[in-house]
Write an enzyme that holds these catalytic residues in place. Sequence first.
Site, short mmCIF file in Angstrom:
data_model
loop_
_atom_site.label_atom_id
_atom_site.label_comp_id
_atom_site.label_asym_id
_atom_site.label_seq_id
_atom_site.Cartn_x
_atom_site.Cartn_y
_atom_site.Cartn_z
N ASP A 185 6.57 -32.17 -30.92
CA ASP A 185 7.45 -32.05 -29.75
C ASP A 185 8.02 -33.40 -29.32
O ASP A 185 8.27 -33.63 -28.14
CB ASP A 185 6.66 -31.44 -28.56
CG ASP A 185 6.34 -29.98 -28.79
OD1 ASP A 185 6.84 -29.39 -29.76
OD2 ASP A 185 5.58 -29.42 -27.97
N HIS A 229 10.09 -26.52 -32.30
CA HIS A 229 10.67 -25.47 -31.45
C HIS A 229 12.14 -25.22 -31.75
O HIS A 229 12.87 -26.15 -32.10
CB HIS A 229 10.55 -25.85 -29.96
CG HIS A 229 9.16 -25.80 -29.43
ND1 HIS A 229 8.58 -24.63 -28.98
CD2 HIS A 229 8.23 -26.77 -29.27
CE1 HIS A 229 7.35 -24.89 -28.55
NE2 HIS A 229 7.11 -26.18 -28.72
N HIS A 249 -0.14 -32.98 -31.90
CA HIS A 249 -0.61 -33.26 -30.54
C HIS A 249 -1.42 -32.08 -30.00
O HIS A 249 -1.47 -31.03 -30.61
CB HIS A 249 0.55 -33.65 -29.62
CG HIS A 249 1.51 -32.54 -29.30
ND1 HIS A 249 2.32 -31.97 -30.25
CD2 HIS A 249 1.78 -31.91 -28.13
CE1 HIS A 249 3.06 -31.04 -29.67
NE2 HIS A 249 2.75 -30.97 -28.39
N HIS A 285 -1.36 -29.88 -27.48
CA HIS A 285 -0.96 -28.68 -26.73
C HIS A 285 -1.37 -27.41 -27.48
O HIS A 285 -1.30 -27.35 -28.72
CB HIS A 285 0.54 -28.69 -26.45
CG HIS A 285 0.92 -29.66 -25.38
ND1 HIS A 285 2.16 -30.24 -25.27
CD2 HIS A 285 0.18 -30.17 -24.35
CE1 HIS A 285 2.19 -31.06 -24.24
NE2 HIS A 285 0.99 -31.04 -23.66
N HIS A 339 5.56 -37.61 -25.26
CA HIS A 339 5.35 -36.21 -24.85
C HIS A 339 3.89 -36.04 -24.43
O HIS A 339 3.58 -35.49 -23.38
CB HIS A 339 5.73 -35.31 -26.01
CG HIS A 339 5.48 -33.85 -25.78
ND1 HIS A 339 6.16 -33.11 -24.83
CD2 HIS A 339 4.62 -32.98 -26.39
CE1 HIS A 339 5.73 -31.86 -24.87
NE2 HIS A 339 4.79 -31.76 -25.80
N ASP A 395 -0.12 -24.53 -28.01
CA ASP A 395 0.79 -23.84 -28.95
C ASP A 395 0.91 -24.61 -30.28
O ASP A 395 1.65 -24.21 -31.17
CB ASP A 395 2.17 -23.59 -28.32
CG ASP A 395 2.90 -24.84 -27.91
OD1 ASP A 395 2.24 -25.81 -27.45
OD2 ASP A 395 4.14 -24.89 -28.05
N HIS A 396 0.14 -25.69 -30.42
CA HIS A 396 0.09 -26.45 -31.67
C HIS A 396 -1.30 -26.44 -32.32
O HIS A 396 -1.43 -26.77 -33.49
CB HIS A 396 0.55 -27.90 -31.44
CG HIS A 396 1.98 -27.99 -30.98
ND1 HIS A 396 2.98 -28.48 -31.77
CD2 HIS A 396 2.57 -27.58 -29.84
CE1 HIS A 396 4.14 -28.39 -31.12
NE2 HIS A 396 3.91 -27.85 -29.94
ZN LIG Z 1 3.83 -30.06 -26.71
#
Ligand SMILES: [Zn+2]
Length: 257
Positions: free
Chosen positions: A129, A167, A54, A56, A112, A58-59
């Site tokens: 996530d 995570h 996805h 975001h 998410h 941090d990905h």
């Molecule tokens: Zn995320």
Amino acid sequence: MNITRIPAFTDNYFWLLSSKNNHFATIVDPGDSKPVLNTLQNEHLILESILVTHHHNDHIGGINDLKKVFPKCIVYGPDDKRIPTDICVNDNEELNLENIGAKFRVIEVPGHTSSHIAYYFDKKLFCGDTLFSCGCGRLFEGTPEQMHDSLEKIQNLPDDTLVYCAHEYTLDNIGFAKIVDPLNDLLIEKEKKVIELRDQNIPTVPSILKEEKLINPFLRYKDKVIMESVANHYKKEISNSIEVFHHTRMWKDTEYD
Ligand SMILES: [Zn+2]
């Protein structure tokens, strides 16, 4: 296939998959290039592809720099303008990474985010996530119904599926799970184990789907215990599984996090 866990930021895991027969590797959700490049260098690996779940940061934050070092590397991901994909993949599509020796099935798991996908291969699920150990991702873009249906798809995978989430949230998630499900002995046992592991800085994931079904309140929307707990908390009748899920999520978002 080798699976290497690359810790990043404060609590992210990037999963590096590599062949035992050659020097090729693929990385799931590289939010940062540095730890990935270090691992690739140490293990003498060539990055041939990137799998994105996805959008975001941090990905996906490491993708551009990884492509500078490995220009032939192909980025696979959902159809979403926010992700710099080379090839978009869709629900149920087969993604054959021959060099790694893995044939993934793509599973759409919106909730998410609206375009979130997961990658499944050989009883291993890379789900970003969507599902965490003892928890699930927040609903930033999707509806409770979408997330409920996504989690239902995951629950239909074999019980011994390993869940490679992105995570290390397990201990914090157990804190909330215990509020919803205080009499669950398995959860208390799990907490003890997780505290022991975290004290030694040992990761608690991947988790096993079978265990998640018994201790994760976000997978137990059809379970009477969770249904009653949520209904008592909100002082109203809640019987539909989507509503049970929705209220469990709201409970955590508004009163726990
Ligand atoms: Zn995320």
